[in-house]
Design a protein around this motif. Structure first.
Motif, PDB file in Angstrom:
ATOM      1  N   CYS A 235       0.829  -1.206   0.000  1.00 55.21           N
ATOM      2  CA  CYS A 235       0.000   0.000   0.000  1.00 55.21           C
ATOM      3  C   CYS A 235       0.863   1.256   0.000  1.00 55.21           C
ATOM      4  O   CYS A 235       1.705   1.450   0.881  1.00 55.21           O
ATOM      5  N   LEU A 236       0.638   2.117  -0.985  1.00 53.51           N
ATOM      6  CA  LEU A 236       1.367   3.384  -1.087  1.00 53.51           C
ATOM      7  C   LEU A 236       0.386   4.491  -1.432  1.00 53.51           C
ATOM      8  O   LEU A 236      -0.556   4.308  -2.204  1.00 53.51           O
ATOM      9  N   TRP A 237       0.616   5.665  -0.861  1.00 54.75           N
ATOM     10  CA  TRP A 237      -0.092   6.872  -1.250  1.00 54.75           C
ATOM     11  C   TRP A 237       0.774   7.635  -2.246  1.00 54.75           C
ATOM     12  O   TRP A 237       1.973   7.805  -2.016  1.00 54.75           O
ATOM     13  N   ALA A 238       0.175   8.089  -3.321  1.00 56.15           N
ATOM     14  CA  ALA A 238       0.848   9.035  -4.209  1.00 56.15           C
ATOM     15  C   ALA A 238       0.500  10.440  -3.751  1.00 56.15           C
ATOM     16  O   ALA A 238      -0.646  10.734  -3.401  1.00 56.15           O
ATOM     17  N   LEU A 239       1.495  11.325  -3.740  1.00 57.99           N
ATOM     18  CA  LEU A 239       1.307  12.714  -3.316  1.00 57.99           C
ATOM     19  C   LEU A 239       1.585  13.635  -4.489  1.00 57.99           C
ATOM     20  O   LEU A 239       2.684  13.616  -5.051  1.00 57.99           O
TER      21      LEU A 239
END
Length: 287
Positions: A235-239
């Motif tokens: 799980c990764l958030w893109a910013l």
């Protein structure tokens, strides 16, 4: 004709080679700038502020931009490919209210988003993140903001820096508020979002002008998103930095005491406290 044309052909060839070299050298730089506008963070990290903004000492250090975050190019690889991310169209902010308790009201509008935003939100969980760096003399109450989270006005919120609500302006440090707003079709009105941030003024130093003025700088706006139905271990958030243009300056004139009146006010305060204390003692003795 052939002799005369030789120098001309040579000049054209040199010019073409120079243009190709310039284009080759500028392309990586432009690509780097494009990559730097999007970074990534693990889903285990709740807030951006711990890496994006500050190293806390006695005062807040100057904040770092997304381009200066730790390199996450490999971390983001494949996450942001072929994604039409909504872009910011307008941002307005104004200070509303009177006295020592006011609100910063943000009006955020996304450009050309009617269909694009719906398609984007169908495949991605997305949050609008507002990071407001408060000037010295103004604070946000973390307990009050948590009520906004409980009422689902904000998805999440955090206050970094000085959270001692009792300190006067002269003894306090700056603080920053990070607001997470859940982007869903039901929270958008014609691609427009209105967000209220309640703020409070600290007691300013004494001043003969009877007012102390604090000014707000421009906030930072980011879009945080990730694909729906992803595996937790990856799980990764893109910013994405929405690169908001500077907003209208907001100034708060906070009432303060006049140093010339300090003797009179201190005397009255002392006498009032003495009378109240004596009244309590007499009441205890009589009754």
């Amino acid at each position: 004709m052939a002799v005369a044309g030789g120098p001309c052909l040579l000049a054209v060839a040199l010019a073409a080679a120079w243009i190709s070299a310039a284009a080759a050298s500028s392309s990586p730089e432009q690509a780097g700038r494009g990559q730097k506008s999007i970074n990534c963070m693990p889903c285990s990290r709740t807030y951006i502020g711990d890496e994006y903004l500050y190293t806390f000492t006695d005062q807040l250090a100057p904040h770092r931009g997304l381009a200066e975050m730790s390199d996450s190019g490999e971390l983001c690889k494949g996450l942001t490919d072929a994604v039409e991310v909504p872009t910011l169209s307008e941002l307005h902010r104004q200070l509303v209210g009177e006295g020592s308790h006011r609100r910063l009201v943000y009006s955020v509008k996304f450009g050309a988003c009617q269909d694009a935003m719906v398609n984007f939100l169908d495949g991605y969980d997305a949050h609008l993140v507002i990071i407001e760096k408060l000037p010295n003399g103004v604070f946000a109450d973390p307990f009050e903001l948590q009520h906004f989270v409980e009422r689902k006005v904000f998805l999440d919120v955090a206050v970094f820096g000085d959270t001692n609500l009792e300190l006067p302006s002269a003894l306090s440090n700056r603080s920053t508020v990070e607001i997470h707003f859940d982007l869903r079709p039901s929270t958008l009105t014609n691609c427009n979002i209105v967000i209220d941030l309640p703020l409070h003024a600290r007691y300013p130093p004494l001043d003969a002008s009877e007012h102390a003025t604090v000014e707000f700088g421009s906030p930072d706006l980011l879009l945080r998103y990730r694909k729906k139905e992803i595996r937790s271990e990856s799980c990764l958030w893109a910013l994405k930095n929405l690169e908001a243009a500077p907003v209208e300056k907001a100034a708060w004139r906070v009432p303060c005491g006049d140093e010339a009146h300090i003797g009179f006010v201190s005397s009255i305060t002392f006498l009032s406290a003495l009378v109240c204390s004596m009244s309590i003692v007499l009441a205890a003795l009589v009754f």
